[in-house]
Design a protein around this motif. Structure first.
Motif, mmCIF file in Angstrom:
data_model
loop_
_atom_site.group_PDB
_atom_site.id
_atom_site.type_symbol
_atom_site.label_atom_id
_atom_site.label_comp_id
_atom_site.label_asym_id
_atom_site.label_seq_id
_atom_site.Cartn_x
_atom_site.Cartn_y
_atom_site.Cartn_z
ATOM 1 N N GLY A 307 8.141 -0.023 -13.943
ATOM 2 C CA GLY A 307 7.585 -0.536 -15.190
ATOM 3 C C GLY A 307 6.182 -1.105 -15.027
ATOM 4 O O GLY A 307 5.526 -0.922 -13.997
ATOM 5 N N TYR A 308 5.726 -1.807 -16.055
ATOM 6 C CA TYR A 308 4.378 -2.387 -16.036
ATOM 7 C C TYR A 308 4.357 -3.649 -15.179
ATOM 8 O O TYR A 308 5.244 -4.495 -15.280
ATOM 9 C CB TYR A 308 3.920 -2.717 -17.458
ATOM 10 C CG TYR A 308 2.511 -3.271 -17.522
ATOM 11 C CD1 TYR A 308 1.413 -2.424 -17.500
ATOM 12 C CD2 TYR A 308 2.280 -4.642 -17.589
ATOM 13 C CE1 TYR A 308 0.121 -2.918 -17.555
ATOM 14 C CE2 TYR A 308 0.990 -5.151 -17.649
ATOM 15 C CZ TYR A 308 -0.077 -4.283 -17.631
ATOM 16 O OH TYR A 308 -1.368 -4.784 -17.676
ATOM 17 N N LYS A 309 3.352 -3.763 -14.340
ATOM 18 C CA LYS A 309 3.149 -4.957 -13.511
ATOM 19 C C LYS A 309 1.774 -5.536 -13.816
ATOM 20 O O LYS A 309 0.860 -4.831 -14.263
ATOM 21 C CB LYS A 309 3.222 -4.603 -12.017
ATOM 22 C CG LYS A 309 4.545 -3.989 -11.564
ATOM 23 C CD LYS A 309 5.650 -5.015 -11.522
ATOM 24 C CE LYS A 309 6.935 -4.419 -10.974
ATOM 25 N NZ LYS A 309 8.053 -5.389 -10.999
ATOM 26 N N SER A 310 1.621 -6.814 -13.567
ATOM 27 C CA SER A 310 0.286 -7.401 -13.691
ATOM 28 C C SER A 310 -0.634 -6.724 -12.690
ATOM 29 O O SER A 310 -0.179 -6.092 -11.728
ATOM 30 C CB SER A 310 0.341 -8.912 -13.411
ATOM 31 O OG SER A 310 0.557 -9.159 -12.028
ATOM 32 N N HIS A 311 -1.913 -6.867 -12.922
ATOM 33 C CA HIS A 311 -2.880 -6.216 -12.040
ATOM 34 C C HIS A 311 -2.694 -6.664 -10.592
ATOM 35 O O HIS A 311 -2.723 -5.849 -9.663
ATOM 36 C CB HIS A 311 -4.296 -6.536 -12.522
ATOM 37 C CG HIS A 311 -5.366 -5.778 -11.805
ATOM 38 N ND1 HIS A 311 -6.468 -6.378 -11.246
ATOM 39 C CD2 HIS A 311 -5.492 -4.459 -11.526
ATOM 40 C CE1 HIS A 311 -7.232 -5.476 -10.677
ATOM 41 N NE2 HIS A 311 -6.668 -4.301 -10.833
ATOM 42 N N ARG A 312 -2.499 -7.922 -10.382
ATOM 43 C CA ARG A 312 -2.321 -8.448 -9.028
ATOM 44 C C ARG A 312 -1.039 -7.921 -8.391
ATOM 45 O O ARG A 312 -1.032 -7.524 -7.227
ATOM 46 C CB ARG A 312 -2.303 -9.981 -9.060
ATOM 47 C CG ARG A 312 -2.260 -10.627 -7.686
ATOM 48 C CD ARG A 312 -2.408 -12.134 -7.768
ATOM 49 N NE ARG A 312 -2.417 -12.732 -6.455
ATOM 50 C CZ ARG A 312 -3.488 -12.816 -5.675
ATOM 51 N NH1 ARG A 312 -4.642 -12.341 -6.108
ATOM 52 N NH2 ARG A 312 -3.431 -13.385 -4.483
ATOM 53 N N GLN A 313 0.049 -7.899 -9.137
ATOM 54 C CA GLN A 313 1.302 -7.376 -8.607
ATOM 55 C C GLN A 313 1.170 -5.904 -8.233
ATOM 56 O O GLN A 313 1.678 -5.469 -7.193
ATOM 57 C CB GLN A 313 2.417 -7.546 -9.644
ATOM 58 C CG GLN A 313 2.880 -8.971 -9.853
ATOM 59 C CD GLN A 313 3.892 -9.073 -10.973
ATOM 60 O OE1 GLN A 313 3.746 -8.444 -12.026
ATOM 61 N NE2 GLN A 313 4.925 -9.872 -10.763
ATOM 62 N N ALA A 314 0.476 -5.147 -9.079
ATOM 63 C CA ALA A 314 0.287 -3.727 -8.801
ATOM 64 C C ALA A 314 -0.478 -3.520 -7.500
ATOM 65 O O ALA A 314 -0.138 -2.643 -6.693
ATOM 66 C CB ALA A 314 -0.443 -3.065 -9.961
ATOM 67 N N LEU A 315 -1.508 -4.335 -7.275
ATOM 68 C CA LEU A 315 -2.283 -4.218 -6.039
ATOM 69 C C LEU A 315 -1.430 -4.560 -4.820
ATOM 70 O O LEU A 315 -1.562 -3.935 -3.757
ATOM 71 C CB LEU A 315 -3.512 -5.125 -6.092
ATOM 72 C CG LEU A 315 -4.613 -4.721 -7.072
ATOM 73 C CD1 LEU A 315 -5.748 -5.741 -7.032
ATOM 74 C CD2 LEU A 315 -5.144 -3.331 -6.766
ATOM 75 N N GLU A 316 -0.548 -5.541 -4.954
ATOM 76 C CA GLU A 316 0.321 -5.910 -3.834
ATOM 77 C C GLU A 316 1.314 -4.787 -3.519
ATOM 78 O O GLU A 316 1.635 -4.537 -2.353
ATOM 79 C CB GLU A 316 1.056 -7.210 -4.148
ATOM 80 C CG GLU A 316 0.125 -8.420 -4.161
ATOM 81 C CD GLU A 316 0.839 -9.734 -4.412
ATOM 82 O OE1 GLU A 316 0.344 -10.785 -3.932
ATOM 83 O OE2 GLU A 316 1.887 -9.721 -5.093
ATOM 84 N N PHE A 317 1.790 -4.101 -4.537
ATOM 85 C CA PHE A 317 2.651 -2.940 -4.316
ATOM 86 C C PHE A 317 1.874 -1.838 -3.594
ATOM 87 O O PHE A 317 2.369 -1.235 -2.639
ATOM 88 C CB PHE A 317 3.186 -2.417 -5.654
ATOM 89 C CG PHE A 317 4.519 -2.981 -6.044
ATOM 90 C CD1 PHE A 317 5.633 -2.174 -6.091
ATOM 91 C CD2 PHE A 317 4.659 -4.324 -6.376
ATOM 92 C CE1 PHE A 317 6.867 -2.680 -6.460
ATOM 93 C CE2 PHE A 317 5.876 -4.848 -6.742
ATOM 94 C CZ PHE A 317 6.998 -4.024 -6.785
ATOM 95 N N ALA A 318 0.659 -1.572 -4.063
ATOM 96 C CA ALA A 318 -0.155 -0.515 -3.456
ATOM 97 C C ALA A 318 -0.519 -0.856 -2.017
ATOM 98 O O ALA A 318 -0.595 0.023 -1.155
ATOM 99 C CB ALA A 318 -1.423 -0.300 -4.282
ATOM 100 N N LEU A 319 -0.748 -2.132 -1.755
ATOM 101 C CA LEU A 319 -1.091 -2.578 -0.408
ATOM 102 C C LEU A 319 0.089 -2.423 0.546
ATOM 103 O O LEU A 319 -0.088 -2.160 1.739
ATOM 104 C CB LEU A 319 -1.551 -4.033 -0.456
ATOM 105 C CG LEU A 319 -2.287 -4.598 0.757
ATOM 106 C CD1 LEU A 319 -3.578 -3.839 0.991
ATOM 107 C CD2 LEU A 319 -2.590 -6.079 0.552
ATOM 108 N N GLY A 320 1.304 -2.564 0.018
ATOM 109 C CA GLY A 320 2.490 -2.453 0.857
ATOM 110 C C GLY A 320 3.008 -1.045 1.022
ATOM 111 O O GLY A 320 3.807 -0.773 1.932
#
Length: 421
Positions: A307-320
């Motif tokens: 689903g939709y994540k905040s911009h910061r959460q999305a970056l943390e997912f991409a980083l992991g």
């Protein structure tokens, strides 16, 4: 006291707490122009112009900036994925009744709102802009679009004030050159769009385009724009990466941030790799998808929708994630563009699996910078080969800082400020 040179009035329809990617560009410009010492004023609607809300973006608005939230009679737009869903339904072999409904809705929309549904905000934003310009002695004006009805404010301000103001028109999209716009728009509406697009170019002091491709389309049709236009791409904000904590995954993870709809259909990719995937692999999607595509994706066990994540959460997912997926359309337009997420993915530094047309700017950048693998989206064999290489040797890819630093939001905002000198 700031001089007129160090004051900027920004007229921005899509502004926090509104979410989605279009908000990032003007928000980052505001942040870095304010940081450079300019006094910034923002005019934006008092009610959210879209249904997607991201309250976390409010924290990025500089405390020194003055935000004026005006009354608006504009109709709140749906999120991009909801609009795309309707378009997808009308072009993907749906029922005759559904297709007729879409065509009737499109005709009604064209007659009532030939530019866009936010036109009801224009008179209120114009009056507020005129008041602020006179009260604070503001010369520098920045107006960003979409929605393109915002440019009507610039047209009226220039006709009223002439050379007393310097208006930079920031095209976040191609307006009259948007993919499929002419094909899906009745001639009456398209003629109105062309007319006001040309007027915007004639009256603005400088036009800014997000890609060289869109810039070239305008120069081809209006050669005289060359002396008053430039390209300022989208980019990444270094501040967004401070203090991030990479999300932890328990298996090899390929992540996609963004929307899946009729122009970004992921099904060819899923079909191509499904036989190459074992239980120690997952494909995570952050964002949204048209219902027809989401329904089909849900049948594949490897697909994990978050689903939709905040911009910061999305970056943390991409980083992991072990790798990040980037999908472009298989068309001529996509050959000359850098999709917005590319810059953040380069900064993240994880391998990128990019799928798109046979040639293009993204392909060249990915391959030249050793940022990951690129495959033609129309070839299952290429997709599988690229996927296998990336999964086996995911640690061998590395993007040098000089590749992505030229796309930093700070540098891009500095380029914008120079246009007012």
């Amino acid at each position: 006291m700031k001089s007129a040179k160090d004051k900027l009035l920004m007229i921005v329809n899509e502004f926090p707490p509104v979410g989605e990617s279009g908000v990032q560009r003007p928000l980052k410009h505001l942040k870095y122009i304010n940081r450079a010492g300019w006094q910034c004023f923002v005019i934006t609607p008092g009610k959210a112009s879209k249904t997607v809300i991201d309250e976390s973006l409010l924290n990025e608005i500089p405390s020194e900036a003055t935000i004026h939230r005006t009354f608006s009679l504009g109709f709140g737009g749906r999120s991009v994925d909801q609009v795309a869903e309707l378009k997808f339904s009308s072009t993907s072999g749906g029922s005759m009744l559904k297709n007729l409904f879409w065509k009737a809705l499109n005709l009604l929309n064209s007659l009532l709102f030939p530019i866009d549904k936010q036109i009801g905000w224009v008179p209120f934003a114009y009056l507020k802009a005129l008041s602020l310009i006179r009260l604070h002695g503001i010369r520098n004006i920045y107006i960003t679009a979409f929605p393109f009805s915002a440019f009507l404010i610039g047209i009226m301000l220039k006709r009223k004030l002439g050379n007393k103001i310097c208006w930079v028109a920031d095209y976040r999209d191609g307006w009259q050159f948007e993919p499929l716009l002419k094909e899906n728009t009745i001639p009456f509406r398209y003629a109105i769009i062309e007319r006001f697009d040309r007027q915007s170019l004639e009256l603005c002091d400088h036009a800014v385009f997000p890609t060289e491709h869109i810039h070239a389309l305008y120069l081809q049709k209006y050669p005289w724009v060359k002396t008053k236009s430039s390209t300022i791409t989208n980019g990444y904000d270094e501040d967004d990466f401070h203090g991030l904590e990479a999300h932890t995954f328990d298996k090899f993870t390929l992540l996609y941030m963004g929307r899946f709809f009729f122009l970004h259909d992921p099904l060819p990719f899923i079909r191509a790799i499904k036989d190459e995937c074992s239980q120690d692999f997952q494909f995570i999607h952050i964002g949204s998808a048209a219902k027809e595509i989401a329904s089909k994706l849900s049948t594949y066990p490897i697909y994990n929708y978050q689903g939709y994540k905040s911009h910061r959460q999305a970056l943390e997912f991409a980083l992991g994630a072990d790798a990040n997926l980037l999908i472009l359309n298989d068309d001529k337009d996509s050959e000359g563009v850098y999709t917005g997420k590319l810059f953040e993915l380069l900064r993240i530094g994880k391998p990128i699996l990019a799928l798109g047309p046979k040639r293009g700017l993204v392909k060249d950048l990915i391959e030249q910078s050793n940022a990951g693998e690129y495959a033609y989206i129309g070839s299952s064999d290429e997709i599988v080969t690229a996927f296998k290489r990336l999964r086996v040797a995911s640690k061998s890819y590395h993007t040098q800082p000089e590749t992505y630093e030229r796309f930093s939001r700070e540098r891009l905002s500095t380029a914008l400020m120079k246009l007012y000198e």
